[in-house]
Design a protein around this motif. Sequence first.
Motif, mmCIF file in Angstrom:
data_model
loop_
_atom_site.group_PDB
_atom_site.id
_atom_site.type_symbol
_atom_site.label_atom_id
_atom_site.label_comp_id
_atom_site.label_asym_id
_atom_site.label_seq_id
_atom_site.Cartn_x
_atom_site.Cartn_y
_atom_site.Cartn_z
ATOM 1 N N SER A 184 28.524 11.606 -10.719
ATOM 2 C CA SER A 184 28.508 12.204 -9.371
ATOM 3 C C SER A 184 29.065 13.620 -9.434
ATOM 4 O O SER A 184 29.658 14.012 -10.460
ATOM 5 N N GLY A 185 28.910 14.337 -8.335
ATOM 6 C CA GLY A 185 29.524 15.662 -8.248
ATOM 7 C C GLY A 185 31.045 15.544 -8.250
ATOM 8 O O GLY A 185 31.745 16.390 -8.807
ATOM 9 N N THR A 186 31.542 14.502 -7.621
ATOM 10 C CA THR A 186 32.995 14.259 -7.596
ATOM 11 C C THR A 186 33.516 14.037 -9.018
ATOM 12 O O THR A 186 34.548 14.592 -9.408
ATOM 13 N N LEU B 169 33.657 17.284 -10.893
ATOM 14 C CA LEU B 169 34.851 18.085 -10.586
ATOM 15 C C LEU B 169 36.069 17.545 -11.330
ATOM 16 O O LEU B 169 36.871 18.316 -11.865
ATOM 17 N N ILE C 28 34.383 19.671 0.855
ATOM 18 C CA ILE C 28 34.509 18.216 0.754
ATOM 19 C C ILE C 28 35.797 17.857 0.011
ATOM 20 O O ILE C 28 36.272 18.649 -0.823
ATOM 21 N N SER D 2 36.363 16.019 -2.428
ATOM 22 C CA SER D 2 36.225 15.937 -3.893
ATOM 23 C C SER D 2 36.907 17.118 -4.588
ATOM 24 O O SER D 2 37.479 16.961 -5.673
ATOM 25 N N VAL E 286 33.487 27.513 -3.979
ATOM 26 C CA VAL E 286 32.618 26.443 -3.458
ATOM 27 C C VAL E 286 31.564 27.082 -2.554
ATOM 28 O O VAL E 286 31.909 27.633 -1.508
ATOM 29 N N ASP F 266 31.906 25.374 -7.923
ATOM 30 C CA ASP F 266 31.291 24.169 -7.365
ATOM 31 C C ASP F 266 29.956 24.581 -6.737
ATOM 32 O O ASP F 266 29.909 25.137 -5.637
ATOM 33 N N ALA G 40 27.589 22.363 -6.163
ATOM 34 C CA ALA G 40 27.038 21.032 -5.833
ATOM 35 C C ALA G 40 25.797 21.121 -4.946
ATOM 36 O O ALA G 40 24.876 20.319 -5.074
ATOM 37 N N GLN G 41 25.794 22.092 -4.023
ATOM 38 C CA GLN G 41 24.705 22.167 -3.027
ATOM 39 C C GLN G 41 23.702 23.278 -3.358
ATOM 40 O O GLN G 41 22.881 23.613 -2.518
ATOM 41 N N SER H 137 25.987 18.452 -7.915
ATOM 42 C CA SER H 137 25.848 17.052 -7.488
ATOM 43 C C SER H 137 24.353 16.758 -7.405
ATOM 44 O O SER H 137 23.562 17.653 -7.124
ATOM 45 N N TYR I 186 23.333 13.926 -5.506
ATOM 46 C CA TYR I 186 23.226 12.950 -4.414
ATOM 47 C C TYR I 186 21.894 13.196 -3.674
ATOM 48 O O TYR I 186 21.378 14.309 -3.692
ATOM 49 N N LYS J 209 20.713 16.426 -1.999
ATOM 50 C CA LYS J 209 20.692 17.680 -2.753
ATOM 51 C C LYS J 209 19.254 18.053 -3.112
ATOM 52 O O LYS J 209 18.352 17.205 -3.076
ATOM 53 N N GLY K 186 24.734 11.192 -8.960
ATOM 54 C CA GLY K 186 24.805 11.909 -10.232
ATOM 55 C C GLY K 186 25.461 13.260 -10.091
ATOM 56 O O GLY K 186 25.644 13.760 -8.985
ATOM 57 N N PHE L 213 32.314 19.770 7.635
ATOM 58 C CA PHE L 213 33.508 19.272 6.933
ATOM 59 C C PHE L 213 34.730 19.312 7.849
ATOM 60 O O PHE L 213 34.896 20.244 8.638
HETATM 61 C C1 LIG Z 1 30.516 21.196 -2.239
HETATM 62 C C2 LIG Z 1 30.484 19.797 -2.761
HETATM 63 N N1 LIG Z 1 31.191 19.490 -3.877
HETATM 64 C C3 LIG Z 1 31.199 18.253 -4.394
HETATM 65 C C4 LIG Z 1 30.472 17.230 -3.818
HETATM 66 C C5 LIG Z 1 30.562 15.846 -4.371
HETATM 67 O O1 LIG Z 1 29.345 15.388 -4.862
HETATM 68 P P1 LIG Z 1 29.026 13.796 -4.924
HETATM 69 O O2 LIG Z 1 28.711 13.361 -3.551
HETATM 70 O O3 LIG Z 1 27.848 13.733 -5.842
HETATM 71 O O4 LIG Z 1 30.229 13.146 -5.493
HETATM 72 C C6 LIG Z 1 29.709 17.504 -2.678
HETATM 73 C C7 LIG Z 1 28.913 16.456 -2.039
HETATM 74 O O5 LIG Z 1 28.135 16.676 -1.153
HETATM 75 C C8 LIG Z 1 29.717 18.811 -2.129
HETATM 76 O O6 LIG Z 1 29.025 19.104 -1.013
#
Ligand SMILES: Cc1ncc(COP(=O)(O)O)c(C=O)c1O
Length: 368
Positions: A54-56, A59, A81, A83, A126, A152, A154-155, A176, A178, A181, A188, A312
Amino acid sequence: MIMVNEPLLDGNEKKYLNECIDTGWISSEGPFIKKFESQMAHYVGRKYATACSSGTAALDIAVSALNLQEGDEVILPSFTIISCAQALTKLGIKPVLVDSEYDTFNMKVKDIESKITPKTKAIMIVHVFGLTVDVDPIINLAKRYKLRVIEDAAQMHGQEYKSQKCGSFGDISIFSFYPNKHITTGEGGMVLCSDEILDKRSKSLRNLCFGEQRFIHEEIGFNYRMTNMQAALGVAQLERIDQIVEKKRWIGETYNELLQDLDMINLPIKVTNYCENIYWVYAITLKDDFSRTAKQIMSKLEDCKIGTRPFFYPMHQQPVFNKAGLFLQDKFPNSEKLYEKGFYIPSGLALTKNQAVKVSDALHKVLL
Ligand SMILES: Cc1ncc(COP(=O)(O)O)c(C=O)c1O
């Protein structure tokens, strides 16, 4: 119901998934993993990539790979987020927050320098909702103060800052995958870098820090492995990244046109000096003099069968952090107002023109 996000799996996804099942390669050992990693690294312009769950997770790996220690400080936005912040607090690292710009939703770069102390070790960039952070001044600050940079992204698959791909900035970056995305693997994430040592550490951390000799460990890691089936989806999606970016921008432009007469809302910014909006989500804020809250509007839209999501909730107001004594004196007016005034509307890749018109009609009905 028009869902806030509906993914589009209309390429080679099924074919590649069938290959996994036909060959029996369903774990993280299968060939799609390396393929997905090398293709993503090549796409963003990094040397190395580590696919993970995952993105989490990405990180967590990135922060641990940089060897940040208990008591260190890392600067990041409040408007993100959890995470991002929890990757730090889990290791006893102190998150130091900055506010965000109300119009781009991204961290206020000019507020970063005043937060740097002798304990600061890194800055976490981010990118939020579709526009990028202004990266150059952060990279310059990091050089001047000898700080590491985590990006980050992720998006931000396919997005560029000054014509350079997001995911290629700083020491280490993450994505990320998810389903909301641009590229999805169901669940993932990925960690990318160009430093061989950081890459080896990332791969080791992903897989329980197995040593040279099996079952002998010098360090604690995670089981954050991605399966071959997830990577198969990722490879199929990455083949269509240009179309995906084009579709996202089409969704954004379509709403810009449909909603332009609604003067009680702020529409997303189309371009800045350094990037063009990729509309990861179509994010709206209610103007100051509009009497109703985002929560009230979202509830009315739900009655019209239109899916929405709130923005958020700022990190400095999170009960879990406040209970731990964190951020008690922090006040970030823009982040607080964004939560109160902001929401996003259906903007998944499967959205049709017809659906966009229905969303617009509902918004007109609810707001006017
Ligand atoms: C900016 C950001 N970082 C990290 C994440 C975490 O990703 P995941 O949901 O795959 O764990 C997200 C999830 O949307 C995100 O928006």
